[in-house]
Design a protein around this motif. Structure first.
Motif, PDB file in Angstrom:
ATOM      1  N   ILE A 263      47.829  34.112  27.191  1.00  0.00           N
ATOM      2  CA  ILE A 263      47.785  33.646  28.572  1.00  0.00           C
ATOM      3  C   ILE A 263      46.382  33.859  29.139  1.00  0.00           C
ATOM      4  CG2 ILE A 263      48.724  33.901  30.895  1.00  0.00           C
ATOM      5  CD1 ILE A 263      50.738  32.835  28.935  1.00  0.00           C
ATOM      6  N   ILE A 264      45.849  32.822  29.774  1.00  0.00           N
ATOM      7  CA  ILE A 264      44.604  32.947  30.535  1.00  0.00           C
ATOM      8  C   ILE A 264      44.963  32.851  32.008  1.00  0.00           C
ATOM      9  CG2 ILE A 264      42.344  31.963  31.049  1.00  0.00           C
ATOM     10  CD1 ILE A 264      42.237  30.871  28.237  1.00  0.00           C
ATOM     11  N   VAL A 265      44.778  33.930  32.735  1.00  0.00           N
ATOM     12  CA  VAL A 265      45.079  33.974  34.165  1.00  0.00           C
ATOM     13  C   VAL A 265      43.782  33.731  34.927  1.00  0.00           C
ATOM     14  CG1 VAL A 265      45.976  35.356  36.068  1.00  0.00           C
ATOM     15  CG2 VAL A 265      46.954  35.611  33.775  1.00  0.00           C
ATOM     16  N   VAL A 266      43.758  32.619  35.646  1.00  0.00           N
ATOM     17  CA  VAL A 266      42.597  32.284  36.473  1.00  0.00           C
ATOM     18  C   VAL A 266      42.894  32.721  37.904  1.00  0.00           C
ATOM     19  CG1 VAL A 266      41.033  30.464  37.212  1.00  0.00           C
ATOM     20  CG2 VAL A 266      42.155  30.300  34.984  1.00  0.00           C
ATOM     21  N   ASP A 267      41.941  33.371  38.517  1.00  0.00           N
ATOM     22  CA  ASP A 267      42.164  33.934  39.846  1.00  0.00           C
ATOM     23  C   ASP A 267      41.014  33.559  40.775  1.00  0.00           C
ATOM     24  OD1 ASP A 267      43.603  35.268  41.717  1.00  0.00           O
ATOM     25  OD2 ASP A 267      43.258  37.279  40.932  1.00  0.00           O
ATOM     26  N   SER A 268      41.224  33.768  42.055  1.00  0.00           N
ATOM     27  CA  SER A 268      40.188  33.502  43.051  1.00  0.00           C
ATOM     28  C   SER A 268      40.384  34.427  44.236  1.00  0.00           C
ATOM     29  CB  SER A 268      40.235  32.040  43.514  1.00  0.00           C
ATOM     30  OG  SER A 268      41.427  31.785  44.231  1.00  0.00           O
ATOM     31  N   ARG A 269      39.346  34.627  44.975  1.00  0.00           N
ATOM     32  CA  ARG A 269      39.417  35.392  46.186  1.00  0.00           C
ATOM     33  C   ARG A 269      39.862  34.470  47.317  1.00  0.00           C
ATOM     34  NH1 ARG A 269      35.077  34.922  49.447  1.00  0.00           N
ATOM     35  NH2 ARG A 269      35.541  36.973  50.275  1.00  0.00           N
ATOM     36  N   ILE A 328      41.575  23.084  38.984  1.00  0.00           N
ATOM     37  CA  ILE A 328      42.026  23.364  37.623  1.00  0.00           C
ATOM     38  C   ILE A 328      42.714  22.146  37.024  1.00  0.00           C
ATOM     39  CG2 ILE A 328      43.692  24.733  36.301  1.00  0.00           C
ATOM     40  CD1 ILE A 328      42.974  27.080  38.125  1.00  0.00           C
ATOM     41  N   ALA A 329      43.566  21.473  37.792  1.00  0.00           N
ATOM     42  CA  ALA A 329      44.263  20.295  37.286  1.00  0.00           C
ATOM     43  C   ALA A 329      43.286  19.168  36.958  1.00  0.00           C
ATOM     44  CB  ALA A 329      45.289  19.823  38.314  1.00  0.00           C
ATOM     45  N   THR A 330      42.284  18.998  37.792  1.00  0.00           N
ATOM     46  CA  THR A 330      41.295  17.946  37.546  1.00  0.00           C
ATOM     47  C   THR A 330      40.482  18.239  36.292  1.00  0.00           C
ATOM     48  OG1 THR A 330      41.138  17.512  39.919  1.00  0.00           O
ATOM     49  CG2 THR A 330      39.348  16.708  38.544  1.00  0.00           C
ATOM     50  N   ALA A 331      40.061  19.493  36.137  1.00  0.00           N
ATOM     51  CA  ALA A 331      39.292  19.868  34.947  1.00  0.00           C
ATOM     52  C   ALA A 331      40.121  19.715  33.676  1.00  0.00           C
ATOM     53  CB  ALA A 331      38.794  21.308  35.095  1.00  0.00           C
ATOM     54  N   ALA A 332      41.402  20.092  33.743  1.00  0.00           N
ATOM     55  CA  ALA A 332      42.278  19.943  32.573  1.00  0.00           C
ATOM     56  C   ALA A 332      42.523  18.473  32.255  1.00  0.00           C
ATOM     57  CB  ALA A 332      43.598  20.661  32.834  1.00  0.00           C
ATOM     58  N   LYS A 333      42.691  17.653  33.277  1.00  0.00           N
ATOM     59  CA  LYS A 333      42.915  16.224  33.068  1.00  0.00           C
ATOM     60  C   LYS A 333      41.748  15.585  32.335  1.00  0.00           C
ATOM     61  CE  LYS A 333      44.714  12.094  33.897  1.00  0.00           C
ATOM     62  NZ  LYS A 333      45.984  11.614  33.305  1.00  0.00           N
ATOM     63  N   ARG A 334      40.538  15.975  32.663  1.00  0.00           N
ATOM     64  CA  ARG A 334      39.350  15.396  32.018  1.00  0.00           C
ATOM     65  C   ARG A 334      39.282  15.759  30.552  1.00  0.00           C
ATOM     66  NH1 ARG A 334      33.908  15.917  35.406  1.00  0.00           N
ATOM     67  NH2 ARG A 334      33.336  14.540  33.672  1.00  0.00           N
ATOM     68  N   LYS A 335      39.909  16.851  30.162  1.00  0.00           N
ATOM     69  CA  LYS A 335      39.922  17.247  28.755  1.00  0.00           C
ATOM     70  C   LYS A 335      41.261  16.932  28.088  1.00  0.00           C
ATOM     71  CE  LYS A 335      36.436  20.901  28.881  1.00  0.00           C
ATOM     72  NZ  LYS A 335      35.605  20.310  27.802  1.00  0.00           N
TER      73      LYS A 335
END
Length: 431
Positions: A263-269, A328-335
């Motif tokens: 699992i890769i957990v992406v987080d943000s402030r 994240i969805a846009t970046a994944a869609k491009r790949k």
């Protein structure tokens, strides 16, 4: 020509005398003087324009009025500074409020006050958790409710709940799931028979709320988890963002089923919701990688699929979720990485939205301002007030084209199926 009225004649004589005095003084070399009454009147008018009252009126009531005006001016100035700290384009958005128990009216239940304070401080942030805790608080409100004389429960209870809802909204705007739950509850109250005793009616409503929580939140989440586990295979690297209860339960169920994945957990402030997810998953023995959203590009090449939670699914198939999800969805869609959304049907909305500007929620700007830089010092307050503008958006919008499918308790659906499902099950969702 019509004759002058007595008042006009008096004013004319007064003006003639004033002109004669001014001419006499000017001829003698003295500066013309003004009528003290006129000077005093002009002074009071000037003070009123500045929001204060004249300090030389000698009247206590006027002094009190002046203090009130100054307080109002101060509050207005504070509000103007708050608005000035936000970009004008987003000035129309709903924002969370800093409420206290003193702000609650006499009709607000203590359980609701406590809950609203937790919403305001972001101790409860998940859409499903917010709906569950709100309904549980309403159970206490209904159990303690007493119908006033001269009315019926089906009429007065809705009004009583309205006071609770107003206070909750003052703490933080309602989520889509909370709005759907409130509409359902009001519908159930409206059909309570007037022949039923108050105690029986309250017991029935409390029981129905338990059934709603079980069916729409607990069972729906379990069905989604059982279905979503099949989308995780051995050797997968699954990326997720922030924290979603149903997504976390899916990972736990897949691990318990013996599947080996990462699992890769992406987080943000500023909330850093992903910390809890990474901590809980790693404690269960699941291999996790924790990164901030700024490092997303460095890990996408290893990702096989993306799982996202949802704040709401809109009627046009768009996803409204924690800000950063669209990136994240846009970046994944491009790949060409599949983007899978896990969403209970209680989060479906008949709203259509094309961007994140029209409707959104603003969190407290202090959550962005009170951050630490490399030398562990806070941002200077004077600069924060004068040269910085804060935009702390809660959600963003992901177009349907960037989503692969939605997993609900009704099955695996394309985003375009959202309005179809809503039409078929509208009576159940009470949209």
């Amino acid at each position: 020509m019509s004759e002058l009225t007595p008042a006009q004649l008096k004013a004319q004589k007064k003006a003639a005398k004033a002109a004669k005095r001014a001419a006499s003084k000017e001829a003698s070399g003295q500066a013309p003087t003004r009528d003290p009454r006129e000077a005093k009147k002009e002074q009071q008018q000037a003070a009123a324009k500045e929001g204060g009252s004249s300090s030389n009126t000698g009247n206590n009531s006027n002094n009190t009025q002046g203090g009130s005006n100054q307080s109002s001016a101060s509050a207005s100035s504070k509000e103007d500074r708050t608005r000035a700290s936000r970009p004008a384009l987003f000035g129309h958005l709903e924002k969370a409020g800093k409420v206290t128990a003193a702000d609650a009216g006499k009709d607000v239940h203590p359980e609701v006050i406590t809950l609203a304070l937790r919403y305001s401080s972001y101790q409860i942030v998940g859409s499903s958790d917010r709906a569950r805790t709100l309904l549980q608080a309403f159970q206490r409100v209904i159990a303690d409710y007493e119908t006033p004389e001269g009315t019926t429960l089906s009429r007065n209870l809705t009004t009583h709940l309205g006071h609770q809802i107003d206070f909750v909204i003052s703490a933080r705007p309602l989520s889509v799931s909370m709005g759907n739950a409130i509409r359902w509850l009001k519908q159930e109250i409206s059909v309570v028979s007037i022949d039923m005793s108050d105690q029986a009616a309250k017991d029935m409503l409390v029981e129905k709320i338990d059934e709603y929580i079980k069916e729409k939140i607990d069972v729906s989440g379990s069905v989604i988890v059982e279905s979503a586990v099949n989308d995780i295979a051995d050797g997968d690297t699954v990326l997720t963002f922030a924290h979603s209860e149903v997504v976390e339960n899916t990972f736990i169920a897949a691990h318990q089923a013996g599947k080996r994945f990462k699992i890769i957990v992406v987080d943000s402030r500023p909330l850093h919701e992903g910390r809890k997810l990474a901590r809980d998953l790693s404690a269960r023995g699941i291999e996790c990688i924790y990164i901030l959203v700024s490092a997303l590009a460095h890990v996408l090449d290893d990702v096989s699929r993306v799982f996202l939670g949802a704040h709401a699914m809109l009627s046009n198939g768009a996803l409204l979720s924690r800000v950063g999800s669209a990136l994240i969805a846009t970046a994944a869609k491009r790949k060409n990485i599949p983007v899978i959304v896990l969403c209970e049907s209680m989060k479906f909305s008949d709203r259509v939205q094309l961007d994140s500007v029209t409707l959104n929620e603003l969190a407290f700007p202090e959550m962005l301002a009170n951050t630490y830089i490399s030398d562990k010092k806070k941002l200077p307050e004077d600069k924060a007030k004068t040269s910085l503008k804060y935009l702390n958006l809660c959600y963003d919008l992901t177009p349907a084209a960037n989503l692969t499918k939605i997993i609900t308790e009704l099955g695996h659906l394309p985003p375009s199926a959202v309005p179809v499902i809503m039409r078929e099950y509208k009576s159940a969702y009470t949209m």
